[in-house]
Design an enzyme around this catalytic site. Structure first.
Site, PDB file in Angstrom:
ATOM      1  N   GLU A 178     -15.317 -25.140   9.272  1.00 28.93           N
ATOM      2  CA  GLU A 178     -16.297 -24.505   8.143  1.00 28.93           C
ATOM      3  C   GLU A 178     -16.531 -25.430   7.167  1.00 28.93           C
ATOM      4  O   GLU A 178     -17.909 -25.609   6.502  1.00 28.93           O
ATOM      5  CB  GLU A 178     -15.524 -23.543   7.377  1.00 28.93           C
ATOM      6  CG  GLU A 178     -16.782 -22.442   6.496  1.00 28.93           C
ATOM      7  CD  GLU A 178     -16.368 -21.184   5.888  1.00 28.93           C
ATOM      8  OE1 GLU A 178     -16.275 -20.178   6.603  1.00 28.93           O
ATOM      9  OE2 GLU A 178     -15.434 -21.130   5.168  1.00 28.93           O
ATOM     10  N   LYS A 202     -14.349 -12.072  -4.385  1.00 27.75           N
ATOM     11  CA  LYS A 202     -14.670 -12.746  -5.656  1.00 27.75           C
ATOM     12  C   LYS A 202     -15.701 -11.902  -6.339  1.00 27.75           C
ATOM     13  O   LYS A 202     -15.727 -11.706  -7.314  1.00 27.75           O
ATOM     14  CB  LYS A 202     -15.073 -14.295  -5.287  1.00 27.75           C
ATOM     15  CG  LYS A 202     -15.668 -15.017  -6.494  1.00 27.75           C
ATOM     16  CD  LYS A 202     -16.369 -16.249  -6.153  1.00 27.75           C
ATOM     17  CE  LYS A 202     -15.241 -17.154  -5.612  1.00 27.75           C
ATOM     18  NZ  LYS A 202     -16.091 -18.712  -5.312  1.00 27.75           N
ATOM     19  N   GLY A 210     -13.796 -20.284  -1.034  1.00 27.81           N
ATOM     20  CA  GLY A 210     -12.721 -19.296  -0.279  1.00 27.81           C
ATOM     21  C   GLY A 210     -11.767 -20.017   0.416  1.00 27.81           C
ATOM     22  O   GLY A 210     -10.386 -19.799   0.439  1.00 27.81           O
ATOM     23  N   ARG A 211     -12.085 -20.910   1.224  1.00 34.01           N
ATOM     24  CA  ARG A 211     -11.002 -21.585   2.337  1.00 34.01           C
ATOM     25  C   ARG A 211     -10.181 -22.650   1.593  1.00 34.01           C
ATOM     26  O   ARG A 211      -9.114 -23.216   2.105  1.00 34.01           O
ATOM     27  CB  ARG A 211     -11.792 -22.384   3.400  1.00 34.01           C
ATOM     28  CG  ARG A 211     -12.675 -23.445   3.045  1.00 34.01           C
ATOM     29  CD  ARG A 211     -13.719 -23.975   4.083  1.00 34.01           C
ATOM     30  NE  ARG A 211     -14.614 -25.019   3.771  1.00 34.01           N
ATOM     31  CZ  ARG A 211     -15.825 -24.497   3.312  1.00 34.01           C
ATOM     32  NH1 ARG A 211     -16.260 -23.220   3.156  1.00 34.01           N
ATOM     33  NH2 ARG A 211     -16.995 -25.393   3.004  1.00 34.01           N
ATOM     34  N   LYS A 235     -24.119 -13.133   7.860  1.00 30.54           N
ATOM     35  CA  LYS A 235     -23.729 -11.901   7.124  1.00 30.54           C
ATOM     36  C   LYS A 235     -25.210 -11.333   6.790  1.00 30.54           C
ATOM     37  O   LYS A 235     -25.200  -9.929   7.047  1.00 30.54           O
ATOM     38  CB  LYS A 235     -23.125 -12.426   5.885  1.00 30.54           C
ATOM     39  CG  LYS A 235     -21.708 -12.809   5.841  1.00 30.54           C
ATOM     40  CD  LYS A 235     -21.248 -13.212   4.359  1.00 30.54           C
ATOM     41  CE  LYS A 235     -20.029 -13.652   4.532  1.00 30.54           C
ATOM     42  NZ  LYS A 235     -19.327 -14.147   3.292  1.00 30.54           N
ATOM     43  N   GLU A 282     -17.108  -6.501   4.665  1.00 28.17           N
ATOM     44  CA  GLU A 282     -15.946  -6.408   5.594  1.00 28.17           C
ATOM     45  C   GLU A 282     -14.782  -5.776   4.624  1.00 28.17           C
ATOM     46  O   GLU A 282     -14.128  -4.764   4.745  1.00 28.17           O
ATOM     47  CB  GLU A 282     -15.563  -7.335   6.395  1.00 28.17           C
ATOM     48  CG  GLU A 282     -16.617  -7.892   7.180  1.00 28.17           C
ATOM     49  CD  GLU A 282     -17.482  -9.064   6.723  1.00 28.17           C
ATOM     50  OE1 GLU A 282     -17.910  -9.826   7.814  1.00 28.17           O
ATOM     51  OE2 GLU A 282     -17.726  -9.076   5.779  1.00 28.17           O
ATOM     52  N   HIS A 318       3.776 -24.674  28.014  1.00 29.70           N
ATOM     53  CA  HIS A 318       3.687 -23.786  29.050  1.00 29.70           C
ATOM     54  C   HIS A 318       2.507 -23.121  29.195  1.00 29.70           C
ATOM     55  O   HIS A 318       2.125 -22.139  29.957  1.00 29.70           O
ATOM     56  CB  HIS A 318       4.937 -22.604  29.149  1.00 29.70           C
ATOM     57  CG  HIS A 318       6.011 -23.084  29.133  1.00 29.70           C
ATOM     58  ND1 HIS A 318       7.051 -23.623  30.256  1.00 29.70           N
ATOM     59  CD2 HIS A 318       7.081 -23.751  28.002  1.00 29.70           C
ATOM     60  CE1 HIS A 318       7.952 -23.920  29.797  1.00 29.70           C
ATOM     61  NE2 HIS A 318       8.176 -23.999  28.458  1.00 29.70           N
TER      62      HIS A 318
END
Length: 554
Positions: free
Chosen positions: A353, A206, A267-268, A512, A212, A384
């Site tokens: 979050e 954004k 963001g999410r 961050k 990163e 399993h």
């Protein structure tokens, strides 16, 4: 200040819960043949069976009363109208507007945001159609064959999950890759798979400052320029999903290939915005529109359905029921669909979050548990692995089982076996197997009495483990859009009841900030040859140990 345990609705639920704990699910089904029909709901694209829960008619009434007392419907309306529902950042949370299909205006600070949303969608569609048709050419005149999305968090998990989930609808000639981890191995291993002449990079940030993402994007650009490409060719192979035109341009990306989104998109919750461009490139604009339509229809259901018939609200209430009145600290997501293998990870971010908060909206401390730990893996793999703990462990773990009734890839009797396994697990978790049943079963098989006595408790299953089962006809773009919106609205309903803000994430920001400081300290230590001493003894020791070891290895 909110004090949930002191409210009459909460106290009524607490008293009711103490009465219900001693009644098993097997007993509930044994005394109520109509239970399945009583505890089921329908919503756009999905059917919910929630009969395998520790509830009765009174439970539902008490839970709905809690939702009413918490003004869930009023808060839904405020969110959908564009009011400020993220008070710590002074923002609306209008991800629902991104998929809105109607003609009414939706205003933020007096401005109708719908025309801007649809303009970006139109630009995305034009871009996607050109790439998909082979008309977007790289610097040597070849069409694009590979797309690498560079993002992190919501700019990665959403489009990655959805692109994986909708592989049956994917373009035959386009390969979609995702790079998120700042660990160089993620980018290096991806670049080994692609050709600079035919690769399009999408940089999703954004602000265009996410460390990163920008580190990975710079590495990708350097790799691209190490081929025969020039700086002028960057514009043919890089696009941006951002709001920072200046930094996008400085990077070398043509701002005509920048697709913006807005501050009121978290963001999410951003998959429906320009962040969804990789998905649109994968499945095409028409199917992407169906994806949006499924979500829009689920929003309409969340907004308009009575609370007792409202699927996201009921799922939220069941989470609160187990988290706050039965001590359940985690929640399992078990999709019986290989294409949904990234869906549990996606829901981890969405749920944890959003609702991993310890203060109410007014800043006062919460006095009840919020935000369960969400985890999972596709069935039948999980059977399993961790299902042993579900069946015989000491933790109460409510679970959502997700199943498409028809396969996108019919293949012999595979899907029938998948369905059988899914339903068998929910039945087994509900019924269990008593020690007497185990002993009788072993005796009938001719097992000696002494061996029965030694083994019967090991083979006993308590049962009484709650599950929800979500069914759809077929996992297509509409169904996936509706499923994601179902959980988005579920998370919001939980937050409304807990009176917390599901739209900020200050814990993420803290990490961050510290990482930036640590990076600078590490670099300074290497350049001046002095050990770091500005942090706590553990952090100082770790930095200095790592720097020393890397110098030795070098």
């Amino acid at each position: 200040m909110t004090n949930l345990p002191k409210t009459s609705a909460w106290q009524a639920l607490a008293e009711h819960a103490s009465e219900q704990r001693e009644i098993t699910l097997a007993q509930r089904f044994g005394t109520d043949e109509g239970r399945f029909h009583k505890f089921q709901l329908k919503a756009p694209g999905w059917f919910l069976d929630y009969s395998k829960n520790q509830i009765n008619d009174e439970t539902v009434k008490h839970l709905v009363a809690l939702a009413e007392a918490s003004q869930v419907s009023t808060k839904f309306n405020a969110m959908f109208k564009g009011e400020v529902v993220n008070p710590t950042e002074g923002r609306a949370a209008l991800h629902s507007a991104l998929r809105y299909q109607g003609s009414d205006a939706i205003r933020v600070d007096g401005e109708d945001v719908v025309p801007g949303i649809r303009d970006v969608l139109d630009r995305m569609s034009t871009f996607a159609n050109k790439v998909r048709a082979g008309e977007w050419l790289g610097f040597t005149g070849k069409p694009i064959t590979d797309i690498v999305n560079i993002g992190i968090g919501g700019s990665d998990l959403g489009p990655l999950m959805a692109t994986e989930a909708l592989q049956p609808f994917a373009h035959d000639a386009l390969n979609i890759h995702f790079v998120s981890n700042v660990d160089g191995s993620h980018m290096v291993s991806t670049l080994k798979k692609v050709d600079p002449e035919t690769t399009l990079f999408i940089v999703a940030s954004k602000t265009f400052t996410t460390i990163e993402t920008l580190t990975n994007a710079t590495t990708a650009r350097d790799w691209f320029l190490e081929s025969k490409a020039t700086e002028n060719d960057v514009a043919k192979h890089f696009a941006a999903l951002s709001t920072n035109a200046e930094k996008v341009s400085d990077f070398g990306i043509d701002t005509n290939n920048m697709f913006e989104f807005w501050d009121w998109v978290g963001g999410r919750y951003s998959l429906w915005s320009a962040i969804g461009l990789p998905l649109m490139l994968c499945i095409g604009p028409e199917q992407f529109q169906r994806f949006l339509s499924g979500a829009a229809d689920m929003d309409k259901h969340a907004k308009e359905a009575p609370l007792s018939e409202n699927m996201p609200v009921m799922l939220a209430l069941l989470t609160i029921w187990y988290s706050n009145f039965f001590g359940a600290s985690s929640h399992l997501i078990a999709p019986y669909d290989q294409y949904l293998h990234r869906f549990p990870a996606y829901l981890q971010q969405l749920t944890m979050e959003s609702n991993g908060k310890s203060v109410h909206v007014d800043g006062s401390s919460v006095s009840v548990t919020t935000g369960p730990i969400v985890w999972g893996e596709p069935g039948t793999n999980g059977q399993h692995a961790y299902f042993q703990l579900l069946h015989q462990g000491t933790h109460l773990i409510p679970a959502d089982f997700i199943l498409a009734m028809e396969s996108c890839n019919p293949c012999g009797n595979h899907h029938e076996l998948l369905i059988a396994n899914c339903l068998a697990q929910t039945e087994a978790l509900m019924k269990g197997k008593s020690t007497d049943e185990v002993a009788a079963e072993m005796a009938a098989a001719g097992v000696p009495p002494e061996k029965i006595d030694a083994l019967k408790t090991h083979r006993t299953f308590e049962g009484n483990r709650p599950t929800n089962t979500l069914l759809t006809q077929r996992l297509d773009p509409y169904a996936l859009g509706a499923l994601i919106a179902l959980y988005e609205n579920k998370v919001f309903a939980e937050a409304a009841i807990w009176d917390i803000n599901p739209f900020d994430q200050w814990g993420v920001e803290l990490g961050k900030q510290l990482a930036t400081t640590l990076y600078d300290d590490m670099q300074a230590s290497v350049s001046n040859g002095k050990p770091v001493d500005s942090h706590d003894s553990s952090t100082n020791g770790l930095i200095n140990h790592i720097n020393a070891a890397r110098n030795i290895l070098a």
